[in-house]
Each structure stands twice: as structure tokens, then as C-alpha cells.
Design an enzyme around this catalytic site. Structure first.
Site, PDB file in Angstrom:
ATOM      1  CG  LEU A 109     -36.187 -25.279   7.111  1.00  0.00           C
ATOM      2  CD1 LEU A 109     -36.895 -24.546   8.113  1.00  0.00           C
ATOM      3  CD2 LEU A 109     -36.696 -24.897   5.660  1.00  0.00           C
ATOM      4  N   GLY A 154     -36.704 -30.408   6.530  1.00  0.00           N
ATOM      5  CA  GLY A 154     -37.517 -29.650   5.310  1.00  0.00           C
ATOM      6  C   GLY A 154     -37.343 -30.453   4.093  1.00  0.00           C
ATOM      7  CG  ASN A 178     -34.540 -34.245  11.567  1.00  0.00           C
ATOM      8  OD1 ASN A 178     -35.320 -33.698  10.751  1.00  0.00           O
ATOM      9  ND2 ASN A 178     -33.212 -34.418  11.968  1.00  0.00           N
ATOM     10  CD  GLU A 179     -38.799 -30.593  11.302  1.00  0.00           C
ATOM     11  OE1 GLU A 179     -39.071 -31.967  11.449  1.00  0.00           O
ATOM     12  OE2 GLU A 179     -38.769 -30.359  10.309  1.00  0.00           O
TER      13      GLU A 179
HETATM   14  C1  LIG Z   1     -40.903 -15.241  12.054  1.00  0.00           C
HETATM   15  C2  LIG Z   1     -39.753 -16.160  11.323  1.00  0.00           C
HETATM   16  C3  LIG Z   1     -39.179 -17.189  12.167  1.00  0.00           C
HETATM   17  C4  LIG Z   1     -37.934 -17.615  11.623  1.00  0.00           C
HETATM   18  C5  LIG Z   1     -37.243 -18.273  12.509  1.00  0.00           C
HETATM   19  C6  LIG Z   1     -38.026 -19.769  12.415  1.00  0.00           C
HETATM   20  C7  LIG Z   1     -37.628 -20.826  13.582  1.00  0.00           C
HETATM   21  C8  LIG Z   1     -38.751 -21.686  13.670  1.00  0.00           C
HETATM   22  C9  LIG Z   1     -38.274 -23.234  14.289  1.00  0.00           C
HETATM   23  C10 LIG Z   1     -39.337 -24.209  13.914  1.00  0.00           C
HETATM   24  C11 LIG Z   1     -38.957 -24.666  12.310  1.00  0.00           C
HETATM   25  C12 LIG Z   1     -39.136 -25.868  12.472  1.00  0.00           C
HETATM   26  C13 LIG Z   1     -38.765 -26.666  11.236  1.00  0.00           C
HETATM   27  C14 LIG Z   1     -37.576 -27.076  10.707  1.00  0.00           C
HETATM   28  C15 LIG Z   1     -37.298 -27.531   9.497  1.00  0.00           C
HETATM   29  C16 LIG Z   1     -35.913 -27.903   9.124  1.00  0.00           C
HETATM   30  O1  LIG Z   1     -35.445 -28.325   8.144  1.00  0.00           O
HETATM   31  S1  LIG Z   1     -34.495 -27.704  10.283  1.00  0.00           S
HETATM   32  C17 LIG Z   1     -33.081 -28.284   9.563  1.00  0.00           C
HETATM   33  C18 LIG Z   1     -32.657 -29.631   9.926  1.00  0.00           C
HETATM   34  N1  LIG Z   1     -31.881 -30.419   9.173  1.00  0.00           N
HETATM   35  C19 LIG Z   1     -31.053 -31.338   9.723  1.00  0.00           C
HETATM   36  O2  LIG Z   1     -31.305 -31.920  10.759  1.00  0.00           O
HETATM   37  C20 LIG Z   1     -30.147 -31.904   8.669  1.00  0.00           C
HETATM   38  C21 LIG Z   1     -28.639 -32.023   9.495  1.00  0.00           C
HETATM   39  N2  LIG Z   1     -27.868 -32.484   8.450  1.00  0.00           N
HETATM   40  C22 LIG Z   1     -27.482 -33.864   8.192  1.00  0.00           C
HETATM   41  O3  LIG Z   1     -28.193 -34.757   8.661  1.00  0.00           O
HETATM   42  C23 LIG Z   1     -26.461 -33.922   7.280  1.00  0.00           C
HETATM   43  O4  LIG Z   1     -25.632 -33.002   7.139  1.00  0.00           O
HETATM   44  C24 LIG Z   1     -26.827 -34.720   6.037  1.00  0.00           C
HETATM   45  C25 LIG Z   1     -27.313 -36.132   6.332  1.00  0.00           C
HETATM   46  C26 LIG Z   1     -27.997 -33.913   5.074  1.00  0.00           C
HETATM   47  C27 LIG Z   1     -25.652 -34.848   5.207  1.00  0.00           C
HETATM   48  O5  LIG Z   1     -24.618 -35.575   5.669  1.00  0.00           O
HETATM   49  P1  LIG Z   1     -23.225 -35.646   5.163  1.00  0.00           P
HETATM   50  O6  LIG Z   1     -23.087 -35.957   3.795  1.00  0.00           O
HETATM   51  O7  LIG Z   1     -22.204 -36.451   6.119  1.00  0.00           O
HETATM   52  O8  LIG Z   1     -22.574 -34.224   5.388  1.00  0.00           O
HETATM   53  P2  LIG Z   1     -22.389 -33.368   6.591  1.00  0.00           P
HETATM   54  O9  LIG Z   1     -20.852 -33.467   6.684  1.00  0.00           O
HETATM   55  O10 LIG Z   1     -23.002 -33.664   7.784  1.00  0.00           O
HETATM   56  O11 LIG Z   1     -22.513 -31.815   6.315  1.00  0.00           O
HETATM   57  C28 LIG Z   1     -21.663 -31.088   5.283  1.00  0.00           C
HETATM   58  C29 LIG Z   1     -21.763 -29.565   5.272  1.00  0.00           C
HETATM   59  O12 LIG Z   1     -23.279 -29.269   5.410  1.00  0.00           O
HETATM   60  C30 LIG Z   1     -23.451 -28.476   6.448  1.00  0.00           C
HETATM   61  N3  LIG Z   1     -24.970 -28.903   6.933  1.00  0.00           N
HETATM   62  C31 LIG Z   1     -25.601 -29.868   6.880  1.00  0.00           C
HETATM   63  N4  LIG Z   1     -26.848 -29.755   7.124  1.00  0.00           N
HETATM   64  C32 LIG Z   1     -27.072 -28.124   6.995  1.00  0.00           C
HETATM   65  C33 LIG Z   1     -28.343 -27.493   6.909  1.00  0.00           C
HETATM   66  N5  LIG Z   1     -29.380 -27.978   7.517  1.00  0.00           N
HETATM   67  N6  LIG Z   1     -28.176 -25.992   7.138  1.00  0.00           N
HETATM   68  C34 LIG Z   1     -26.808 -25.605   6.874  1.00  0.00           C
HETATM   69  N7  LIG Z   1     -25.671 -26.489   6.781  1.00  0.00           N
HETATM   70  C35 LIG Z   1     -25.837 -27.968   6.685  1.00  0.00           C
HETATM   71  C36 LIG Z   1     -22.597 -29.094   7.691  1.00  0.00           C
HETATM   72  O13 LIG Z   1     -22.656 -28.351   8.650  1.00  0.00           O
HETATM   73  C37 LIG Z   1     -21.483 -29.214   6.681  1.00  0.00           C
HETATM   74  O14 LIG Z   1     -20.585 -28.232   6.727  1.00  0.00           O
HETATM   75  P3  LIG Z   1     -19.085 -27.930   6.935  1.00  0.00           P
HETATM   76  O15 LIG Z   1     -18.532 -28.684   5.876  1.00  0.00           O
HETATM   77  O16 LIG Z   1     -18.897 -28.656   8.161  1.00  0.00           O
HETATM   78  O17 LIG Z   1     -18.837 -26.449   6.717  1.00  0.00           O
END
Ligand SMILES: CCCCCCCCCCCC/C=C/CC(=O)SCCNC(=O)CCNC(=O)[C@H](O)C(C)(C)COP(=O)(O)OP(=O)(O)OC[C@H]1O[C@@H](n2cnc3c(N)ncnc32)[C@H](O)[C@@H]1OP(=O)(O)O
Length: 287
Positions: A109, A154, A178-179
Site C-alpha cells: 500500500l 500489500g 510485515n504490518e
Molecule cells: C476507512 C479507511 C481506512 C484507511 C486507512 C487504512 C489504515 C489501516 C491500517 C491497516 C492497514 C494494514 C495493511 C497494510 C498493508 C501495506 O501494504 S502497508 C505498506 C507496507 N510497505 C512496506 O513496508 C514497504 C516499504 N518499502 C520497502 O521495504 C522498500 O522500499 C522496498 C523493499 C519495496 C524497495 O527497496 P529499495 O529498492 O531500496 O527502494 P527504497 O529506497 O526503499 O524506496 C524507493 C522510494 O520508494 C518509496 N517507497 C517505498 N515503499 C513505499 C510505499 N509502500 N509507499 C510509498 N512510497 C514508498 C521510498 O520512500 C522511496 O522514496 P524516495 O526515493 O525516498 O522519494
């Protein structure tokens, strides 16, 4: 973050889960009309590319939204529109999902969608997340995730929403729900999908500790089905798909239906809605 979640909890989930039904996995009808999805698709450049080979009946859906294929509202909307189109195209029997980005399948997400947005926007976003899962897990097509990079949260849900997972054999790539490591909680339907994939105990450990598995470890617990070298992930997915499509569609679909019915909690809709609210309330309390 706390404020975002607090506001989100106030927002009604009206209709969000109205289509959540165990039968959706095998019904041919759309979960929601294409019209409403198209109305809210505001993106300018395509985040998804789809190629359908009419001779094989296999479509390859490539996620191409740098830097990390994060699941924003625009991304999810486009994803669902493409899925609906393929679902309605009777010449399409199989779907392979992969990424054009190096090292990342999907980062899950889009964090920015959960921060500083209006309750209405949060509700729309959450509905889109649910729609993605319903459409993928409920697809009549045989679905294979060709996981050519990391796939946390996600991104993992998207992968386990497919029938089969082939991952690149690279210990640097990780996958998992990993939430809890982020201080949030995976909703119950994430949990159900994980349990259906790896079984109860592995899912319990995985969810409570928010484990991200390297590709080899993911294979060990059955989170992915097969590991292959990077340059073979798509060809292996195509070969595997031909085996899946050798099975008559109706037999495969009915078999999946039986499996899902006996292995997924058929929660009443109200219960499902409340469980999602419960997850969000827990998040609000702790964040
Ligand atoms: C009533 C309505 C409710 C609405 C609200 C809901 C709230 C409910 C809460 C419950 C929800 C539970 C469910 C959650 C599911 C999810 O998916 S949460 C998201 C979790 N994601 C992560 O933990 C992933 C984090 N990212 C990473 O681990 C790494 O980025 C990677 C392994 C994917 C890639 O690594 P690498 O290639 O080294 O790139 P990075 O330098 O880390 O990142 C590059 C760039 O991308 C940005 N970024 C990374 N992940 C995300 C993301 N998930 N969303 C947005 N942006 C992301 C990162 O910040 C970097 O940006 P910049 O270059 O610094 O600008």
C-alpha cells in the site's frame, strides 16, 4: 498517522464489503461496475501494461509504476479496471502478474495514501484495496504471480491472491505480511489468505512477528511455490500456466471453490465490516 487513522475510523465503510462473498471467487459477474472504477481513475500515464496473447489465452499484466509499484488509489483503480476487462474477455483464461521494475514486485500500500488525506479519500482508498483483493482472489482466470523483486505487505497480499507463485531465486528479495513491524495490523482477510497459503501455525508466526522472508525461506514455508533464476521467471510462469490451462476451466474453478469454502471463514457481511473497523481501531490505539 494517528490522526489519519482516527479520521478513517469515523468514515463509514458503506458498501465497501457489500460484494464480499465466498462465491465471488467463481462467479463470472464483476465485483463492481467498470463505470464507477473508470470514473475515479485520474492517472495520466499508465501504471499497468497488459498484453493478451489470443493464441494462448494468457495475459501478462506488468506493473510499471516507479519507484516501487506502491498501491496508490490510482494504481489500484487501474489494476481493477484491467482485471475486469480481462475477466469479461472470454478469450482470456490465464493471467500472469509481474513487474517491470528491477528489484521490486510491489512495495504494498502506498504509505502516502494513509497520511494527511480526508476521511472520504481514506475510505475510497480502503475500498480500492478490498476491490483488488476481491477481484484477484475471486478471479475465474488461472492466476500466477511472477515475483521478480521484493513484495512486502500489500505486495504479498497481491501475490497470495494468485493461484501460484514463482519467485526469483535471490535472497535479497523478500516477501511477507510485515504490518506488525510497522505498528499496524493486517486485516482478517489478509490473514485468511495467508492461512490458506501457508497454514495456520506459519501464518500465526508470520503475522504476529511481521516476518519478511527471503526468497529461499519463503519457499520453505510454502509462501511461494517455486524459485527460478531472474531471467527465467516469465518463461517459467508461461510454462506453468500451460499446465494450469490444460485443466478444464470449470473443473479447476469448482475445485478452487470447494477449497475456499472449506478453508475461509464465511463471515456475515456486517461481521466482516466490523472486523475491519476493529483492525483500524487497534491501529488508532497504538499509533
Ligand atoms: C476507512 C479507511 C481506512 C484507511 C486507512 C487504512 C489504515 C489501516 C491500517 C491497516 C492497514 C494494514 C495493511 C497494510 C498493508 C501495506 O501494504 S502497508 C505498506 C507496507 N510497505 C512496506 O513496508 C514497504 C516499504 N518499502 C520497502 O521495504 C522498500 O522500499 C522496498 C523493499 C519495496 C524497495 O527497496 P529499495 O529498492 O531500496 O527502494 P527504497 O529506497 O526503499 O524506496 C524507493 C522510494 O520508494 C518509496 N517507497 C517505498 N515503499 C513505499 C510505499 N509502500 N509507499 C510509498 N512510497 C514508498 C521510498 O520512500 C522511496 O522514496 P524516495 O526515493 O525516498 O522519494
Amino acid at each position: 498517522m494517528a490522526n489519519v487513522l482516527r479520521n478513517s475510523a469515523k468514515f463509514g465503510f458503506s458498501g465497501v464489503l457489500s460484494q464480499l462473498s465466498i462465491h465471488s471467487r467463481h462467479g463470472r459477474e464483476c465485483v463492481s461496475p467498470c463505470f464507477s472504477l473508470q470514473q475515479r481513475n485520474n492517472s495520466t500515464s499508465p501504471k499497468i501494461k497488459v498484453d493478451l496473447d489470443s493464441s494462448t489465452g494468457v495475459a501478462v499484466l506488468r506493473m510499471q509504476s516507479p519507484p516501487v509499484n506502491s498501491l496508490s488509489l490510482d494504481f489500484l483503480t487501474e489494476f481493477c479496471i484491467n482485471l475486469e476487462k480481462l475477466e469479461m474477455d472470454r478469450s482470456c483464461r490465464g493471467l500472469i502478474i509481474t513487474s517491470t521494475l528491477s528489484k521490486v514486485f510491489s512495495a504494498g500500500l502506498d504509505i502516502m495514501e494513509m497520511y494527511g488525506k480526508s476521511p472520504e479519500r481514506c475510505g475510497e482508498f480502503w475500498k480500492a484495496v478490498q476491490e483488488m483483493w476481491l477481484k484477484l482472489y475471486g478471479s475465474n482466470m488461472a492466476t500466477i504471480a511472477a515475483i521478480n523483486g521484493s513484495s512486502p505487505a500489500g505486495g504479498c497480499l497481491m501475490s497470495i491472491g494468485c493461484d501460484y507463485r514463482i519467485m526469483v531465486d535471490n535472497p535479497r528479495y523478500s516477501i511477507g505480511l510485515n504490518e506488525t513491524q510497522l505498528g499496524i495490523v493486517a486485516p482478517f482477510w489478509f490473514k485468511d489468505t495467508l492461512v490458506n497459503t501457508v497454514g495456520n501455525r506459519a501464518a500465526e508466526l508470520s503475522l504476529e512477528l511481521g516476518l519478511l522472508y527471503s526468497a529461499p525461506d519463503a519457499l520453505k514455508i510454502g509462501l511461494v511455490d517455486q524459485l527460478v533464476p531472474e531471467d527465467q521467471v516469465l518463461s517459467t510462469a508461461q510454462d506453468t500456466m500451460s499446465k494450469w490451462l490444460a485443466i478444464p476451466d470449470h473443473a479447476r474453478q469448482i475445485d478452487q471453490c470447494v477449497y475456499i469454502i472449506y478453508n475461509t471463514s464465511p463471515l456475515p457481511l456486517d461481521h466482516a465490516r466490523q472486523m475491519d473497523q476493529c483492525v483500524i481501531s487497534v491501529c488508532i490505539y497504538y499509533i
